[in-house]
Structures are given as C-alpha cells and as structure tokens.
Design a protein around this motif. Structure first.
Motif, PDB file in Angstrom:
ATOM      1  N   ILE A   1       2.091  -4.053   6.975  1.00 29.97           N
ATOM      2  CA  ILE A   1       1.917  -3.064   8.046  1.00 29.97           C
ATOM      3  C   ILE A   1       2.405  -1.702   7.558  1.00 29.97           C
ATOM      4  O   ILE A   1       1.737  -0.675   7.736  1.00 29.97           O
ATOM      5  CB  ILE A   1       2.666  -3.490   9.320  1.00 29.97           C
ATOM      6  N   SER A   2       3.570  -1.685   6.926  1.00 31.24           N
ATOM      7  CA  SER A   2       4.098  -0.421   6.384  1.00 31.24           C
ATOM      8  C   SER A   2       3.157   0.168   5.337  1.00 31.24           C
ATOM      9  O   SER A   2       2.931   1.379   5.302  1.00 31.24           O
ATOM     10  CB  SER A   2       5.474  -0.652   5.755  1.00 31.24           C
ATOM     11  N   LYS A   3       2.595  -0.707   4.486  1.00 27.34           N
ATOM     12  CA  LYS A   3       1.674  -0.217   3.466  1.00 27.34           C
ATOM     13  C   LYS A   3       0.400   0.324   4.109  1.00 27.34           C
ATOM     14  O   LYS A   3      -0.174   1.321   3.645  1.00 27.34           O
ATOM     15  CB  LYS A   3       1.326  -1.335   2.482  1.00 27.34           C
ATOM     16  N   SER A   4      -0.051  -0.317   5.176  1.00 25.69           N
ATOM     17  CA  SER A   4      -1.212   0.175   5.913  1.00 25.69           C
ATOM     18  C   SER A   4      -0.973   1.590   6.437  1.00 25.69           C
ATOM     19  O   SER A   4      -1.839   2.461   6.332  1.00 25.69           O
ATOM     20  CB  SER A   4      -1.530  -0.775   7.090  1.00 25.69           C
ATOM     21  N   GLU A   5       0.217   1.820   6.980  1.00 25.26           N
ATOM     22  CA  GLU A   5       0.547   3.156   7.493  1.00 25.26           C
ATOM     23  C   GLU A   5       0.634   4.172   6.360  1.00 25.26           C
ATOM     24  O   GLU A   5       0.174   5.302   6.493  1.00 25.26           O
ATOM     25  CB  GLU A   5       1.873   3.101   8.264  1.00 25.26           C
ATOM     26  N   GLN A   6       1.218   3.760   5.243  1.00 28.65           N
ATOM     27  CA  GLN A   6       1.382   4.670   4.124  1.00 28.65           C
ATOM     28  C   GLN A   6       0.053   5.024   3.461  1.00 28.65           C
ATOM     29  O   GLN A   6      -0.213   6.195   3.147  1.00 28.65           O
ATOM     30  CB  GLN A   6       2.328   4.047   3.086  1.00 28.65           C
ATOM     31  N   ALA A   7      -0.790   4.003   3.247  1.00 23.39           N
ATOM     32  CA  ALA A   7      -2.031   4.201   2.497  1.00 23.39           C
ATOM     33  C   ALA A   7      -3.236   4.486   3.384  1.00 23.39           C
ATOM     34  O   ALA A   7      -4.267   4.940   2.891  1.00 23.39           O
ATOM     35  CB  ALA A   7      -2.307   2.969   1.631  1.00 23.39           C
ATOM     36  N   GLY A   8      -3.142   4.180   4.678  1.00 23.49           N
ATOM     37  CA  GLY A   8      -4.224   4.505   5.593  1.00 23.49           C
ATOM     38  C   GLY A   8      -5.368   3.516   5.618  1.00 23.49           C
ATOM     39  O   GLY A   8      -6.524   3.915   5.784  1.00 23.49           O
TER      40      GLY A   8
ATOM     41  N   MET B   1      12.310  -7.341  -6.217  1.00 25.59           N
ATOM     42  CA  MET B   1      11.588  -7.791  -7.399  1.00 25.59           C
ATOM     43  C   MET B   1      11.321  -6.623  -8.336  1.00 25.59           C
ATOM     44  O   MET B   1      11.440  -5.462  -7.968  1.00 25.59           O
ATOM     45  CB  MET B   1      10.270  -8.446  -6.984  1.00 25.59           C
ATOM     46  N   ALA B   2      10.918  -6.972  -9.559  1.00 30.34           N
ATOM     47  CA  ALA B   2      10.670  -5.950 -10.570  1.00 30.34           C
ATOM     48  C   ALA B   2       9.456  -5.095 -10.226  1.00 30.34           C
ATOM     49  O   ALA B   2       9.363  -3.946 -10.645  1.00 30.34           O
ATOM     50  CB  ALA B   2      10.476  -6.611 -11.933  1.00 30.34           C
ATOM     51  N   ILE B   3       8.510  -5.676  -9.489  1.00 34.18           N
ATOM     52  CA  ILE B   3       7.300  -4.954  -9.117  1.00 34.18           C
ATOM     53  C   ILE B   3       6.999  -5.177  -7.642  1.00 34.18           C
ATOM     54  O   ILE B   3       7.499  -6.116  -7.024  1.00 34.18           O
ATOM     55  CB  ILE B   3       6.081  -5.396  -9.962  1.00 34.18           C
ATOM     56  N   SER B   4       6.185  -4.329  -7.076  1.00 37.29           N
ATOM     57  CA  SER B   4       5.732  -4.467  -5.693  1.00 37.29           C
ATOM     58  C   SER B   4       4.249  -4.803  -5.692  1.00 37.29           C
ATOM     59  O   SER B   4       3.424  -4.003  -6.142  1.00 37.29           O
ATOM     60  CB  SER B   4       5.958  -3.169  -4.915  1.00 37.29           C
ATOM     61  N   ALA B   5       3.910  -5.988  -5.202  1.00 36.89           N
ATOM     62  CA  ALA B   5       2.502  -6.374  -5.123  1.00 36.89           C
ATOM     63  C   ALA B   5       1.724  -5.392  -4.258  1.00 36.89           C
ATOM     64  O   ALA B   5       0.590  -5.022  -4.589  1.00 36.89           O
ATOM     65  CB  ALA B   5       2.377  -7.787  -4.571  1.00 36.89           C
ATOM     66  N   ASN B   6       2.327  -4.944  -3.156  1.00 34.36           N
ATOM     67  CA  ASN B   6       1.618  -4.041  -2.255  1.00 34.36           C
ATOM     68  C   ASN B   6       1.257  -2.725  -2.938  1.00 34.36           C
ATOM     69  O   ASN B   6       0.131  -2.233  -2.815  1.00 34.36           O
ATOM     70  CB  ASN B   6       2.463  -3.767  -1.013  1.00 34.36           C
ATOM     71  N   ASP B   7       2.227  -2.153  -3.662  1.00 34.30           N
ATOM     72  CA  ASP B   7       1.958  -0.875  -4.330  1.00 34.30           C
ATOM     73  C   ASP B   7       0.931  -1.033  -5.443  1.00 34.30           C
ATOM     74  O   ASP B   7      -0.013  -0.237  -5.556  1.00 34.30           O
ATOM     75  CB  ASP B   7       3.256  -0.304  -4.905  1.00 34.30           C
ATOM     76  N   LEU B   8       1.117  -2.060  -6.271  1.00 39.68           N
ATOM     77  CA  LEU B   8       0.212  -2.234  -7.404  1.00 39.68           C
ATOM     78  C   LEU B   8      -1.199  -2.587  -6.959  1.00 39.68           C
ATOM     79  O   LEU B   8      -2.183  -2.084  -7.521  1.00 39.68           O
ATOM     80  CB  LEU B   8       0.759  -3.304  -8.348  1.00 39.68           C
ATOM     81  N   MET B   9      -1.329  -3.445  -5.936  1.00 38.93           N
ATOM     82  CA  MET B   9      -2.681  -3.816  -5.516  1.00 38.93           C
ATOM     83  C   MET B   9      -3.403  -2.629  -4.914  1.00 38.93           C
ATOM     84  O   MET B   9      -4.593  -2.427  -5.172  1.00 38.93           O
ATOM     85  CB  MET B   9      -2.657  -5.008  -4.536  1.00 38.93           C
TER      86      MET B   9
ATOM     87  N   VAL C   1      -5.230  -7.400  14.064  1.00 38.11           N
ATOM     88  CA  VAL C   1      -5.655  -6.151  13.418  1.00 38.11           C
ATOM     89  C   VAL C   1      -4.566  -5.102  13.600  1.00 38.11           C
ATOM     90  O   VAL C   1      -4.055  -4.916  14.707  1.00 38.11           O
ATOM     91  CB  VAL C   1      -6.977  -5.622  14.016  1.00 38.11           C
ATOM     92  N   HIS C   2      -4.213  -4.423  12.507  1.00 36.78           N
ATOM     93  CA  HIS C   2      -3.337  -3.250  12.599  1.00 36.78           C
ATOM     94  C   HIS C   2      -4.131  -2.031  12.139  1.00 36.78           C
ATOM     95  O   HIS C   2      -4.641  -1.997  11.019  1.00 36.78           O
ATOM     96  CB  HIS C   2      -2.090  -3.395  11.733  1.00 36.78           C
ATOM     97  N   VAL C   3      -4.226  -1.051  13.011  1.00 39.02           N
ATOM     98  CA  VAL C   3      -4.939   0.195  12.712  1.00 39.02           C
ATOM     99  C   VAL C   3      -3.897   1.296  12.538  1.00 39.02           C
ATOM    100  O   VAL C   3      -3.092   1.543  13.443  1.00 39.02           O
ATOM    101  CB  VAL C   3      -5.921   0.559  13.843  1.00 39.02           C
ATOM    102  N   PRO C   4      -3.870   1.967  11.373  1.00 43.63           N
ATOM    103  CA  PRO C   4      -2.816   2.954  11.102  1.00 43.63           C
ATOM    104  C   PRO C   4      -2.958   4.212  11.944  1.00 43.63           C
ATOM    105  O   PRO C   4      -4.034   4.513  12.476  1.00 43.63           O
ATOM    106  CB  PRO C   4      -3.009   3.265   9.617  1.00 43.63           C
ATOM    107  N   LYS C   5      -1.883   4.963  12.035  1.00 51.29           N
ATOM    108  CA  LYS C   5      -1.870   6.187  12.838  1.00 51.29           C
ATOM    109  C   LYS C   5      -2.839   7.234  12.303  1.00 51.29           C
ATOM    110  O   LYS C   5      -3.274   8.121  13.046  1.00 51.29           O
ATOM    111  CB  LYS C   5      -0.454   6.761  12.893  1.00 51.29           C
TER     112      LYS C   5
END
Length: 334
Positions: free
Chosen positions: A113-120, A319-327, A77-81
C-alpha cells in the motif's frame, strides 16, 4: 448459518493439511484466530456479487465480489491519492498459500500500500480459492501446486483475468502497464499468469518457482524479476520437496531462470547489476523482440518477502534489498 465455533475448529483442523510454512503459519502463528473470525464477519456483510462493476471515482480502499465459474470470489483494491482518472499502472498482488487478500494487503507485512502511494499504481489483491466463509486459508491453482485450488482444478487464471477486465471498466488502467507479483503459492500463480494471461506485461515472483504445467506458450514476451532466498526451506533454491505437508516437488530457481530466458529470448549470459552485503541481482538483458529476465538472491531470509513480510508469524529483520523497490524500478524501466 455455520457457527463461529465450528468454523474456528475447521480452521484449526485444516492447518495440519494445508501447505505448510506459508501464510497458514503466518496467520495462526500470530495467535489471532479471533482476527480471522472478525474477517469472516466483515466479509459476510459485503455483497457477494457486484454485477454492476461499481465505478472507482476516487482514491481509497475498495472491496468487490463476483461469482466466477460458480464460485463466489473477492478482490481488494487500493487506489493511490495521485489517481485523478488518468491511465494508471496496476499491480496484481497474490497472497501465499493459506493466506488471503487482507493478509497480502496488510501494509505492516508487505508494504505494498505504501509503495502504491509512493509510485502511483493501483494495487489489486485478489483472494484465492477457499472452502471457508470469508475466503480464509485460500490457495491458488498454480499448476502442480497448491492445496484444494489445485486439487479441484479451480480456474484461477480465468478469475484473475476477469478481475483485470473488471478493473479496466471500473477505473482508468494503463493496459500496457499491468503487472503481477506474489508470495510463495502466489508467486507460482504469477508464473502461470505469465504463461496464460496476455494482459500481464511483467511478473515479480517472490519465494516461488515456476511450478506451472510444462506447457507454457505466452502470446508475447513477459519480463521477469524473480526474488528468492538461498536458504528458503519451504521452496528450496535448488528444487525438491520443501518443509511442510504439501509434498510438492518444486522446480529449482536455476531451472526456472533457464526456462524464462528461453521463453523471453533474453541474453543467455547474465550480468551482475547489483551487489550489496547479503544479496545480489543478475540480469539477462532483453534481445530484440524479447524481454529481460532478472534474479535477485538474498543469502538469508528464508521464506519471506525481502524488505518486509513475515515468516511463521514473526516479523523479519531488515533485509539487504527491498523487493518492492527493486520490482517497481524494474517495471518502470520497461
């Protein structure tokens, strides 16, 4: 106690019979058998069964284990800041066949993990079924695939649902914002969760078509955003048997889309919502009482995670797109 040498020899032997071209090649293709042995030693020092469901009181990284259906299982589990006890979205992220939770949680490969921190959101990485110490070279029972998890009819749906219920006791989770994603065999498992786990609101499978059983009766509409490369050799875009020894006859991406447009009561006609060099996304909009179904296709990339990830141990180019951002944009719009 099984010696590290014997475990290592078993790992190498298993590479030839585990589903090919996915995380097996990713892990051992790196030439890091020593790293796998280190994971085994680290996991042996962890408690096998956390019956008390230890509360999560602060941001950080956690490793938990419990026994499900007589099998010792584990999840990270990763819990964001940004977490301070408020109801928080949760993303279940499932590794590819032959991988493990640590591999999927490796931020240099998947960036979750980075996306978790960014998006919360809280990021959860369950470990698939493995017959090896430490849970390495694990697979998911996604219906018609993959490996020993499927052969032994392991109750992975029950395991992941129990992980969700435990997290709801351990932390403050928004029950209306529980999502799932996965790579390859993990993507196939996310389709099965969409069919059988009512806790899941939406899924984002990456490089894995819906190879669940033919019976799929979700209790509510489950929104879908699917990612697939047109040149994927492992899970061919147009279906059939891919490379590697699994010999699975994969359903095609178009067939998977038709199935979920019908299940979700989405508009049968799609509209292009994104066009960039080398990729595009088509959306079947939600109709009243239903859920949207979206497909994002990259022209190249093979069997990899758009915007990150690896293929056969080699870091993929941008890549042309980011799965993390789009999802996450898709999940946030629901």
């Amino acid at each position: 106690m099984t010696s590290r040498f014997l475990v290592g020899m078993s790992v190498l032997a298993t590479v030839t019979v585990t589903i090919g071209g996915t995380a097996v090649a990713q892990q051992l293709g790196d030439g890091r058998l020593q790293r796998i042995m280190q994971h085994i030693d680290e996991r042996r020092s962890k408690p096998a069964d956390d019956r008390s469901m230890t509360p999560i009181a602060a941001p950080g990284n956690y490793r938990f284990g419990f026994v499900h259906d007589g099998i010792a299982r584990e999840y990270l589990v990763h819990v964001p800041k940004s977490y301070h006890g408020q109801p928080t979205p949760m993303l279940i992220a499932l590794h590819g066949g032959g991988g493990d939770a640590d591999f999927q949680a490796d931020d240099s490969r998947y960036g979750l993990i980075s996306k978790s921190e960014q998006a919360g959101f809280i990021a959860v990485f369950p470990n698939g079924y493995s017959r090896f110490p430490g849970g390495i070279l694990a697979t998911w029972n996604a219906g018609t695939c993959c490996g020993r998890a499927q052969e032994n009819k392991v109750d992975d749906v029950g395991f992941i649902r129990e992980v969700i219920h435990r997290l709801e006791s351990q932390a403050s989770v928004d029950p209306k914002r529980i999502f799932a994603t996965g790579m390859s065999n993990g993507a196939m498992m996310s389709w099965r969760l969409a069919c059988e786990a009512p806790e899941i609101r939406a899924v984002a499978p990456v490089e894995g078509t819906d190879n669940t059983t033919d019976r799929c009766t979700p209790s509510h509409a489950v929104a879908v955003i699917e990612f697939h490369a047109a040149d994927d050799p492992n899970v061919p875009f147009n279906g059939g048997v891919g490379v590697g020894p699994s010999h699975t006859n994969y359903k095609s991406v178009p067939e998977t889309q038709v199935k979920w447009v019908q299940l979700d009561g989405a508009d049968a006609k799609s509209q292009r919502v994104l066009t960039v060099a080398g990729a595009h996304c088509d959306l079947h909009a939600a109709r009243r009482g239903g859920a949207p179904v979206e497909l994002c296709v990259t022209n190249t990339g093979g069997h990899s995670w758009p915007g990150g990830g690896t293929q056969q141990g080699r870091k993929q180019p941008s890549m042309a797109i980011s799965a993390n951002d789009l999802m996450w944009n898709f999940f946030s719009s629901l």
